[in-house]
Enzyme design. Structure first.
Site, PDB file in Angstrom:
ATOM      1  N   GLY A 213       0.825  -1.209   0.000  1.00 18.13           N
ATOM      2  CA  GLY A 213       0.000   0.000   0.000  1.00 18.13           C
ATOM      3  C   GLY A 213       0.851   1.247   0.000  1.00 18.13           C
ATOM      4  O   GLY A 213       2.076   1.175   0.024  1.00 18.13           O
ATOM      5  N   ASN A 214       0.189   2.379  -0.054  1.00 15.14           N
ATOM      6  CA  ASN A 214       0.868   3.674   0.006  1.00 15.14           C
ATOM      7  C   ASN A 214       0.694   4.281   1.383  1.00 15.14           C
ATOM      8  O   ASN A 214      -0.292   4.012   2.051  1.00 15.14           O
ATOM      9  CB  ASN A 214       0.226   4.637  -0.994  1.00 15.14           C
ATOM     10  N   ARG A 215       1.620   5.147   1.756  1.00 12.91           N
ATOM     11  CA  ARG A 215       1.449   5.873   3.013  1.00 12.91           C
ATOM     12  C   ARG A 215       0.518   7.035   2.742  1.00 12.91           C
ATOM     13  O   ARG A 215       0.907   8.031   2.163  1.00 12.91           O
ATOM     14  CB  ARG A 215       2.787   6.399   3.509  1.00 12.91           C
ATOM     15  N   SER A 216      -0.723   6.892   3.123  1.00  5.77           N
ATOM     16  CA  SER A 216      -1.674   7.988   2.917  1.00  5.77           C
ATOM     17  C   SER A 216      -2.694   7.946   4.040  1.00  5.77           C
ATOM     18  O   SER A 216      -3.224   6.881   4.358  1.00  5.77           O
ATOM     19  CB  SER A 216      -2.384   7.813   1.570  1.00  5.77           C
ATOM     20  N   ALA A 280      -4.312   8.031  -3.055  1.00  2.85           N
ATOM     21  CA  ALA A 280      -2.974   7.538  -3.371  1.00  2.85           C
ATOM     22  C   ALA A 280      -3.146   6.106  -3.862  1.00  2.85           C
ATOM     23  O   ALA A 280      -2.993   5.152  -3.103  1.00  2.85           O
ATOM     24  CB  ALA A 280      -2.105   7.584  -2.124  1.00  2.85           C
TER      25      ALA A 280
END
Ligand code: CTP
Length: 404
Positions: A213-216, A280
């Protein structure tokens, strides 16, 4: 600005309640129509008779109107009053009322009305400094902010206890100016507009327990949804996994993966005036999701996971582009403007919002952002560091011009 505006004031039991009669006088002098609801404790600080005399309207004290006439006539008086208001002000808002509002209580006229109104709500907390700075009060105010209530911070100065600290009700001029501001931008300009916002990260499953995943945190997208709803747009918010409250008057659709986000966008794109892709979205996803948990034992220390590129949702949207305007985001850590310009062109966007998570005051978990906005015409505007909510309002000011 205030002429003909319908202002509902909820008064709760704090000493600063003694200032509200003067506020009513000022607001009516500017042409506003003011109605008052108050808690039983508020009625100990300021008399309903004073308030009804100044507002020229019947006051609801406690949980029920005493005399039922006009708008208060029907048994559904609270709903009538809720749909009457253009804006609701709760002042002074005690720690107790703030706690109740944050948790959806409707146990008196003020909390009931706050829950029933669709209009913007402005909260003016006023209390002892230790109560204001208590972590529980801070958390409750954060919840109210997240769902889209406007908060007017108390001022520092002498308090009723004789102590000096933060907790004074702001001046009546400040309260009036804030009401004017809310009524000016929040009230009308996106009325009837349908806006789709995406937010948060997407999770791409590796196996039943792991993902890429993305850091969001989703804060930027949620701020956009909050602000657009405050400005009376019909907002749909498609979000990945985040830890945020759903903003008031926003339809929320939860998704996990980029595929699910794309499908939800396809399902919800009809009749939209604008789409803001603040999510994101993961750029890569595992080629296959293992049906059972991958065990370390058989791996001998390393693992290779084959990834494929995800479908670009913005590109899909630009290929379908009908009458809606398209706003994208770009996260870049170098050559920001050049890269963002390229994305703007390739994805046929009307506007792109560029940010660099390595910059101070910008990034994923912060409440502030430092962005550069590039429009189709080529105009580049770098904004100073501001809250994500203020960035959202700025973006919407620009979008509003495009869709109005
Ligand atoms: N985006 C999208 N679908 C994807 C990936 C990104 O719609 N599969 C959107 C994002 O929501 C954002 C914009 O594209 O509005 C830019 O995303 P970003 O990751 O910064 O850029 P990419 O175009 O994916 O390019 P790169 O990762 O190479 O910088």
């Amino acid at each position: 600005m205030l002429r003909g505006k319908k202002i509902l004031i909820g008064i709760t039991g704090g000493i600063a309640a003694y200032k509200i009669p003067q506020l009513i006088r000022d607001l009516t002098k500017y042409g506003a129509n003011v109605k008052i609801v108050m808690t039983d404790s508020a009625a100990k600080f300021v008399s309903p008779l004073t308030l009804s005399t100044l507002s020229l309207n019947e006051v609801v004290a406690g949980s029920f109107p005493k005399v039922k006439s006009g708008i208060l006539k029907a048994n559904t008086w609270h709903i009538n009053l809720a749909s009457w208001a253009n804006v609701m002000l709760i002042a002074p808002a005690t720690a107790n009322t703030i706690a109740k509002l944050a948790h959806g209580y409707a146990d008196n006229a003020v909390t009931t009305l706050a829950l029933a109104v669709r209009c913007p709500v402005l909260i003016a907390p006023s209390m002892d400094e230790d109560m204001y700075k208590h972590s529980l009060t801070e958390r409750n105010i954060a919840i109210l902010k997240e769902i889209g209530y406007h908060i007017l911070e108390p001022e520092h100065g002498e308090l009723a206890s004789g102590l000096v600290g933060k907790g004074r009700l702001p001046s009546l001029v400040k309260i009036r100016k804030k009401l004017e501001q809310i009524l000016s931008f929040a009230y009308q300009d996106l009325k009837g507009k349908k806006i789709l916002v995406t937010a948060g990260p997407t999770y791409e499953p590796i196996d039943p327990v792991r993902f890429i995943g993305n850091r969001s945190s989703g804060k930027m997208g949620f701020a956009l949804a909050t602000a657009a709803a405050q400005r009376a747009a019909e907002v749909s918010l498609i979000t990945g996994h985040v830890n945020l409250q759903t903003p008031k008057n926003v339809q929320r659709i939860n998704v996990l993966t980029s595929n699910e986000m794309l499908a939800a966008v396809k399902r919800n794109i009809r009749n939209k005036d604008a789409v803001i892709m603040a999510a994101a979205v993961a750029d890569f996803t595992p080629l296959r999701k293992e049906p059972t948990k991958i065990k370390k034992d058989n791996l001998h220390g390393t693992i290779s996971i084959k990834l494929r590129q995800t479908k670009d949702i913005l590109k899909y949207l630009s290929s379908k582009k009908g009458k809606f305007k398209l706003v994208g985001f770009a996260v870049e850590t170098q050559d920001g403007v050049a890269n963002a310009r390229k994305k703007l062109k390739e994805k046929k966007l009307d506007m792109i919002v560029l940010n660099n998570p390595l910059e101070r005051g910008a990034g994923f978990e912060t409440d502030t952002n430092v962005v550069t906005i590039i429009t189709k015409s080529g105009k580049v505007e770098r904004l100073k560091k501001m809250s994500k909510y203020d960035v959202a309002q700025y973006i919407l000011n620009k979008l509003s011009k495009l869709i109005n």
